[in-house]
Write a protein that holds these residues in place. Structure first.
Motif, short mmCIF file in Angstrom:
data_model
loop_
_atom_site.label_atom_id
_atom_site.label_comp_id
_atom_site.label_asym_id
_atom_site.label_seq_id
_atom_site.Cartn_x
_atom_site.Cartn_y
_atom_site.Cartn_z
N ASP A 9 -4.88 8.37 -8.99
CA ASP A 9 -4.38 7.72 -7.84
C ASP A 9 -4.28 8.62 -6.66
N GLY B 51 -5.72 7.90 -2.94
CA GLY B 51 -4.67 7.79 -1.86
C GLY B 51 -5.25 8.83 -0.91
N LEU C 45 0.73 10.70 -2.18
CA LEU C 45 -0.73 10.13 -1.77
C LEU C 45 -0.43 9.10 -2.90
N SER C 46 -0.25 9.32 -4.32
CA SER C 46 -0.54 8.06 -5.11
C SER C 46 0.08 6.85 -4.90
N PHE D 273 -0.41 5.28 -1.93
CA PHE D 273 -1.67 4.58 -1.39
C PHE D 273 -2.66 4.28 -2.54
N GLY D 274 -2.90 5.05 -3.37
CA GLY D 274 -3.96 4.96 -4.28
C GLY D 274 -3.50 4.01 -5.58
N TYR E 186 3.57 3.40 4.64
CA TYR E 186 3.81 4.26 3.39
C TYR E 186 4.89 3.05 2.89
N THR F 161 3.36 -0.26 1.33
CA THR F 161 2.50 0.16 0.19
C THR F 161 3.33 0.54 -1.11
N SER G 153 3.01 -1.28 -4.67
CA SER G 153 2.83 -0.38 -5.96
C SER G 153 3.98 -0.65 -6.99
#
Length: 376
Positions: free
Chosen positions: A8, A12, A297-298, A300-301, A354, A357, A361
């Motif tokens: 992820d 991201g 970052l994860s 976004f991933g 962010y 998202t 998630s």
């Protein structure tokens, strides 16, 4: 199946870099770049933003293959194949409707751009059948497609031929005419991308519970270093694998030429360099483990399609507003004055993106009973 943080996080990174490039495509179109980039006319700052974005498509397609293998750990091969087929067709439909509208703003469209989501969908459809091959056979086919497709470059099919639309989709980046009012651009020819998604699927067993994290990190590191060494040596030889580099006494020009690689379709050198970096990043993220930056970052991933569609529409809306307020200040476009001015826009938008998202998630994790959420 629980999500793997390193995957992820790498996905991201891809989404964050993609945002930079799409901001460039929105607000810096008055300085368009060719493929491969013309190093004699492109300013270094613009070149390296474009170069950085090279990581996005191959790493994302590779991770799609890896994700397919992980999905198959808790499903039968037939179920995995069916999921890939359905999701691939869904992505193809999404590209020609929702995503294409975000680029063109036309309804009905006069032009359809068959881009990265389209080719990911087609590659997933191909993998739905190819996953029945023995692993070694799929690996051999993937390497052949990634490394050997250049032998097809002399083959050209002219518009008007019965085979032209087929070849334009498979390998020859071109326009497909559907009469006087509609045409399609095959921006991402398919064939090498089947190889990339196949490679991702083949390394799936490295992420099984039977493989220790240290072994996985070692394999990823060796694969990444090996790919980059192969790229450097072959690119230096300047014989096969991409358009010949320019041998120039100017250091900056020579370096940019060395790194100016063909993306449409992705050359051997393009994939060696980007997948090599991707493997090293994945190994590094595995090593870092729990980390606040990686956790961000994860986000976004973990919801890539939601982020992808959202950012395209927000960029389109902002561009239209700027066009109304300020007009065409850069030839036929509204544009920012320098590459440096793209960075504040990127920071602001990334921060704003962010929060929705992250919400989506969390929704995906919480509502596994809603089947369609997994497609995003």
């Amino acid at each position: 199946m629980s999500r793997i943080g390193s995957i992820d996080a790498l996905r991201g990174v891809v989404m964050v870099i993609m945002l930079i490039d799409h901001i460039r495509e929105t607000f810096y179109l008055h300085k368009q770049v060719a493929d491969p980039v013309d190093v004699t006319t492109t300013e270094p700052e613009l070149f390296f933003i474009r170069f950085l974005s090279s990581l996005c498509a191959p790493v994302f397609v590779f991770l799609t293959g890896l994700g397919a293998w992980l999905y198959g750990r808790s499903h039968t091969r037939a179920e995995t194949s069916a999921f890939l087929l359905k999701r691939g067709l869904f992505l193809i439909l999404l590209e020609v409707t929702v995503i294409n509208f975000s680029w063109t703003g036309q309804l009905p469209p006069s032009t359809i751009y068959l881009q990265v989501i389209w080719v990911i969908g087609l590659a997933m459809v191909a993998l739905a059948g190819l996953l029945y091959l023995p692993r070694i056979a799929l690996f051999a086919l993937a390497v052949l497609l990634v490394a050997g497709h250049h032998v097809l470059e002399p083959i050209s099919v002219e518009p008007g031929s019965f085979w032209h639309p087929v070849w334009a989709i498979i390998y020859q980046r071109d326009w497909i005419e559907f009469g006087e009012s509609l045409r399609a651009r095959t921006s991402y020819p398919l064939l090498p991308w089947i190889g990339v998604i196949g490679l991702g699927y083949v390394i799936g067993p490295w992420f099984s519970s039977e493989v220790s994290p240290s072994t996985r990190m070692r394999r990823l590191t060796l694969a990444g270093i090996g790919a980059l060494i192969a790229f450097i040596i072959l690119r230096w030889l300047n014989i096969y694998g991409d358009a010949p580099r320019i041998v120039d006494p100017d250091t900056a020009t020579a370096l940019m030429s060395f790194l100016s690689l063909t993306k449409y379709p992705p050359s051997l050198f393009f994939n060696l360099s980007t997948l090599g970096v991707g493997a090293l990043l994945l190994a590094g993220f595995e090593r870092l483990g729990d980390n606040k930056t990686l956790a961000r970052l994860s986000v976004f991933g973990a919801a890539p399609m939601f982020f992808y569609i959202m950012h395209l529409y927000v960029l389109k809306i902002i561009y239209v507003i700027c066009l109304v307020l300020f007009g065409k200040n850069q030839g036929d476009y509204f544009g920012l004055s320098s590459v440096a001015t793209l960075m504040p826009v990127f920071v602001v938008l990334l921060t704003l993106f962010y929060f929705p998202t992250s919400w989506f998630s969390r929704l995906k994790r919480r509502r596994r009973d809603i089947g369609w959420l997994k497609y995003f």
